[in-house]
Design an enzyme around this catalytic site. Structure first.
Site, short mmCIF file in Angstrom:
data_model
loop_
_atom_site.label_atom_id
_atom_site.label_comp_id
_atom_site.label_asym_id
_atom_site.label_seq_id
_atom_site.Cartn_x
_atom_site.Cartn_y
_atom_site.Cartn_z
N VAL A 75 -5.13 -8.90 3.85
CA VAL A 75 -6.32 -9.18 4.53
C VAL A 75 -7.63 -8.78 3.61
O VAL A 75 -8.44 -9.67 3.46
CB VAL A 75 -6.58 -8.37 5.77
CG1 VAL A 75 -7.78 -8.20 6.23
CG2 VAL A 75 -5.26 -8.38 7.01
N ARG A 82 -2.36 -1.99 -8.55
CA ARG A 82 -2.85 -3.07 -7.76
C ARG A 82 -4.03 -3.73 -8.31
O ARG A 82 -4.46 -4.81 -8.68
CB ARG A 82 -2.90 -2.85 -6.33
CG ARG A 82 -3.64 -3.86 -5.42
CD ARG A 82 -2.82 -4.99 -5.31
NE ARG A 82 -3.51 -5.88 -4.06
CZ ARG A 82 -3.10 -7.20 -4.02
NH1 ARG A 82 -2.29 -7.75 -4.87
NH2 ARG A 82 -3.80 -8.09 -3.04
N THR A 124 -2.55 -0.94 9.59
CA THR A 124 -2.58 0.05 10.79
C THR A 124 -1.07 0.03 11.38
O THR A 124 -0.77 -0.54 12.21
CB THR A 124 -3.46 -0.22 11.95
OG1 THR A 124 -3.51 -1.99 12.17
CG2 THR A 124 -4.86 -0.01 11.49
N THR A 182 -6.25 -3.86 12.53
CA THR A 182 -5.97 -4.20 14.08
C THR A 182 -5.78 -2.87 14.82
O THR A 182 -4.86 -2.11 14.37
CB THR A 182 -4.66 -4.97 14.27
OG1 THR A 182 -4.76 -6.35 13.39
CG2 THR A 182 -4.33 -5.39 15.66
N CYS A 230 2.27 -7.71 12.01
CA CYS A 230 1.17 -8.09 12.98
C CYS A 230 1.93 -7.95 14.34
O CYS A 230 1.90 -7.14 15.01
CB CYS A 230 0.68 -9.53 12.75
SG CYS A 230 -0.52 -9.28 11.48
N ARG A 267 7.27 -6.63 4.60
CA ARG A 267 7.05 -5.56 5.76
C ARG A 267 7.66 -5.87 7.16
O ARG A 267 7.53 -6.86 7.49
CB ARG A 267 5.43 -5.36 5.97
CG ARG A 267 4.79 -4.78 4.66
CD ARG A 267 3.30 -4.82 4.92
NE ARG A 267 2.81 -6.21 5.08
CZ ARG A 267 1.49 -6.36 5.30
NH1 ARG A 267 0.54 -5.25 5.70
NH2 ARG A 267 1.04 -7.60 5.60
#
Length: 424
Positions: free
Chosen positions: A16, A39, A88, A123, A263, A334
């Site tokens: 994101v 990263r 999250t 989120t 998500c 994930r």
């Protein structure tokens, strides 16, 4: 603060944060902050391992727009518009894990100054921004919310692997802690978005709007998965049923499948847990989560059933699983439900080959204890499962991967009918 004075820091450079930071850098001075030095180093060398931002776009941002990524908190102190885009997740009991969000709020609290704005994108359930995050910023900074600093919420709408609905084309929801801040936050986002924004009436409304986007998809997919279970028992092809039903103008066409990722398979738990705090038992959402979480094991049992019907010995069978990421053409592993297929079949055979040209082999081994042994198969197998429809798999000649009695199972429902023995 005038919009011409905005200096942006995006906290969290994952799926994101990075695309958003890259986009902001085309119009504003922008710094990306992340705790992962490896990263950051890779990004500053011009490559995004998530494949969300192309090397050309990333290098353009660095070379032509002054975009910088850092792990040094001192380098973000001069910013005045902080955007928090950290994960999250949920814990092993499916309870919201706010630690990354609280940690990011602590970071912002250490650098925020009077008049600054912090906007959350992660989120969450309604109330997290104002009840959990901003008190941390207040405590660490010593500043008072809505007096010394201000806040907003603009829920992320990144769809990993989607090259059509990229961040600049997404219409985003915005909100602010005062009407004036809501206007400014809205203007900042509108500066870089092609299709504009929807300004919500409050931060809580914006938070709620995001959580129901993914919850709605979870419920709808659960319905299709339930239909697949029913029609499979009845000997009816679910995809044929859906095609027929979709001829009606107001039918919502979805397909059964595995629901993984960060998500749809995670976000509903945030609203489920918060609803129970208020004494509401969200039965439909909870049932949908339970059903969708069992689909990997269901697929494995369908494969075993087909093998038995065809006389293929399941014990010590040679099985090929094509794909382990949670969705096609994306390296994101994930919460992938392909792992559930693997674990269910592992009870019968250890001779399982997993192929995936996009997944990071070390990450899969570390996270799930599974070895990816090839990018493209070249052997023959007793059972072949197309679990993820990476474009590399769609050109495979399945006849060369089969022996005389092997079965092909299509989880995604995209292979030609004459190639497969069964599909979800």
């Amino acid at each position: 603060m005038e919009i011409s004075e905005v200096k942006i820091c995006v906290v969290g450079l994952g799926y994101v944060g990075l695309p958003l930071a890259r986009l902001f850098s085309t119009k504003f001075e922008t710094i990306g902050f992340d705790l992962n030095q490896q990263r950051v180093d890779a990004l500053m060398q011009g490559h995004d391992a998530t494949l969300e931002v192309s090397d050309d776009l990333l290098q353009d941002a660095i070379n032509n727009h002054g975009f910088v990524c850092t792990t040094d908190i001192e380098k973000i102190r001069h910013c005045n518009f902080y955007v928090v885009a950290v994960p999250t997740p949920v814990d092993e009991d499916d309870y919201p894990d706010l630690r990354p969000l609280i940690g990011a709020s602590d970071t912002v609290g250490k650098v925020i100054s009077k008049g600054d704005i912090v906007v959350y994108e992660s989120t969450v359930y309604p109330g997290v921004t104002e009840e959990e995050c901003l008190p941390v910023v207040e405590r660490v900074s010593g500043l008072k919310f809505n007096v010394d600093f201000f806040a907003g919420y603009s829920p992320e709408r990144i769809n990993p692997g989607d090259k059509e609905h990229t961040v600049e084309k997404i219409k985003k929801v915005t909100s602010g802690s005062t009407p004036e801040i809501a206007d400014l936050v809205d203007k900042v986002y509108n500066t870089v978005l092609i299709n504009g924004t929807h300004k919500a009436s409050s931060i809580k409304v914006a938070e709620a709007s995001k959580i129901i986007e993914n919850s709605q998809r979870d419920v709808n997919i659960a319905f299709m998965n339930e239909l697949a279970r029913i029609f499979n028992v009845m000997g009816i092809d679910t995809h044929d049923v859906i095609e027929a039903a979709a001829s009606k103008w107001n039918f919502i066409k979805l397909s059964p499948g595995l629901v993984g990722g960060h998500c749809i398979s995670v976000d509903p738990y945030y609203l489920i847990q918060k609803a129970q705090v208020y004494g509401v038992w969200p039965r439909i959402m909870m049932s949908s989560r339970r059903l969708n979480d069992t689909m990997g094991e269901y697929v494995a049992h369908q494969v075993i059933r087909l093998m038995n019907l065809k006389g293929v010995m399941v014990k010590d069978a040679k099985i090929l699983i094509l794909g382990i990421t949670f969705k096609e053409n994306c390296p994101d592993i994930r919460n992938t439900k392909v792992v559930d297929i693997y674990n269910a079949l592992k009870e019968y055979t250890s001779n399982i080959t997993v192929c995936d040209p996009l997944a990071n082999k070390e990450a899969v081994q570390h996270e799930y204890g599974i070895d990816i042994t090839c990018d493209r198969p070249d052997d023959k197998y007793d059972a072949i499962i197309l679990a993820v429809s990476h474009k590399e798999f769609l050109t495979l000649d399945f006849s060369k991967l089969r022996n005389n009695v092997s079965i092909v199972y299509d989880v995604k429902g995209i292979l030609p009918r004459d190639v497969i023995d069964g599909r979800l």
